[in-house]
Design a protein around this motif. Structure first.
Motif, short mmCIF file in Angstrom:
data_model
loop_
_atom_site.label_atom_id
_atom_site.label_comp_id
_atom_site.label_asym_id
_atom_site.label_seq_id
_atom_site.Cartn_x
_atom_site.Cartn_y
_atom_site.Cartn_z
N GLY A 83 0.82 -1.11 0.00
CA GLY A 83 -0.06 0.04 0.04
C GLY A 83 1.02 1.27 -0.34
O GLY A 83 0.55 2.25 -0.68
N THR A 84 1.90 1.24 0.68
CA THR A 84 2.90 2.41 0.91
C THR A 84 3.29 2.52 -0.57
O THR A 84 3.82 3.61 -1.02
CB THR A 84 3.86 2.25 2.00
N MET A 85 4.00 1.52 -1.02
CA MET A 85 4.78 1.46 -2.59
C MET A 85 3.64 1.87 -3.50
O MET A 85 3.88 2.78 -4.19
CB MET A 85 5.05 0.07 -2.81
N ALA A 86 2.36 1.45 -3.61
CA ALA A 86 1.33 1.80 -4.40
C ALA A 86 1.04 3.43 -4.27
O ALA A 86 0.98 4.24 -5.20
CB ALA A 86 0.17 1.13 -4.40
N GLU A 87 0.83 3.82 -3.10
CA GLU A 87 0.50 5.20 -2.76
C GLU A 87 1.69 6.23 -3.29
O GLU A 87 1.53 7.53 -3.75
CB GLU A 87 0.03 5.44 -1.61
N ALA A 88 3.08 6.01 -3.11
CA ALA A 88 4.24 6.64 -3.34
C ALA A 88 4.57 6.53 -4.78
O ALA A 88 5.41 7.26 -5.28
CB ALA A 88 5.34 6.14 -2.44
N SER A 89 3.97 5.41 -5.77
CA SER A 89 4.36 5.33 -7.06
C SER A 89 3.31 5.41 -7.99
O SER A 89 3.77 5.79 -9.27
CB SER A 89 4.71 3.99 -6.95
N ILE A 90 2.15 5.50 -7.67
CA ILE A 90 1.06 5.46 -8.88
C ILE A 90 0.97 6.74 -9.54
O ILE A 90 1.01 7.94 -8.99
CB ILE A 90 -0.41 4.99 -8.30
N PRO A 91 1.20 6.56 -11.07
CA PRO A 91 0.83 7.92 -11.86
C PRO A 91 -0.48 8.78 -11.36
O PRO A 91 -1.43 8.12 -10.93
CB PRO A 91 0.80 7.12 -13.20
N ALA A 92 -0.10 9.94 -11.31
CA ALA A 92 -1.15 11.01 -10.92
C ALA A 92 -2.76 10.66 -11.46
O ALA A 92 -3.70 10.96 -10.80
CB ALA A 92 -0.84 12.14 -11.13
N HIS A 93 -2.91 10.01 -12.49
CA HIS A 93 -4.03 10.05 -13.40
C HIS A 93 -4.86 8.63 -12.97
O HIS A 93 -5.94 8.30 -13.46
CB HIS A 93 -3.97 10.27 -14.73
N LEU A 94 -4.00 7.67 -12.27
CA LEU A 94 -4.55 6.50 -11.88
C LEU A 94 -4.91 6.47 -10.55
O LEU A 94 -4.45 7.27 -9.61
CB LEU A 94 -3.61 5.33 -12.17
N ARG A 95 -5.80 5.37 -9.77
CA ARG A 95 -6.14 5.21 -8.63
C ARG A 95 -6.19 3.45 -8.68
O ARG A 95 -5.97 2.78 -9.48
CB ARG A 95 -7.45 5.69 -8.23
N TRP A 96 -5.99 3.13 -7.38
CA TRP A 96 -5.99 2.00 -6.96
C TRP A 96 -6.68 1.08 -5.77
O TRP A 96 -7.17 1.93 -4.85
CB TRP A 96 -4.34 1.02 -6.78
#
Length: 158
Positions: A83-96
């Motif tokens: 979750g921390t990796m995803a929040e720190a890495s996801i491109p601005a136009h996407l969500r997870w």
């Protein structure tokens, strides 16, 4: 696809960890955002775009009946790393959002455990995404390995 500038989580990590005890403070901040993670007292030892490492200390609260770190505590650490990796890495136009987790127990977890979540930059695409997760003991032996499945979608237009 790698973000061109650090997002809020990565910026916060870089800012807070510049201070003494910054990693402990950042780890507590993440645990407060998702309080269940605090049950294993995780310590984010490294955070980079597309990779996060989270340490779980072997202590009585996370042990099972045979004195090893309980696999559910390890899964909790793996989910925090993801979750921390995803929040720190996801491109601005996407969500997870997480869709599931599949893990194999490969060895006894008789020491502190390092939980690692990692993806390749090109994985950030709309649809299902598998995040590789592994947990290592202090000798570098993989004790749990698997994937956390995320659903990646476009953020709605504002």
């Amino acid at each position: 696809m790698t973000p061109t500038k650090p997002n809020k989580v990565m910026s916060l990590y870089k800012k807070v960890t510049a201070y003494p005890f910054g990693k402990q403070i950042f780890s507590k901040m993440v645990s407060r955002m998702a309080p269940y993670f605090g049950t294993v007292h995780p310590y984010i030892s490294d955070l980079r775009v597309n990779r996060c490492e989270c340490l779980i200390k072997k202590r009585k609260k996370v042990q099972n009946h045979i004195g090893t770190v309980h696999v559910i505590a390890i899964c909790n650490g793996l989910e925090m790393a993801m979750g921390t990796m995803a929040e720190a890495s996801i491109p601005a136009h996407l969500r997870w959002i997480p869709k599931g987790m599949s893990v194999d127990y490969t060895a006894k977890a008789g020491s502190d455990i390092l939980c690692v979540a990692e993806v390749k930059p090109e994985q950030w695409q709309v649809g299902d995404m598998l995040v590789d997760v592994k947990a290592y003991d202090t000798n570098g032996v993989v004790v749990v390995q698997g994937h956390i499945k995320l659903w990646i979608s476009e953020k709605p237009q504002k």
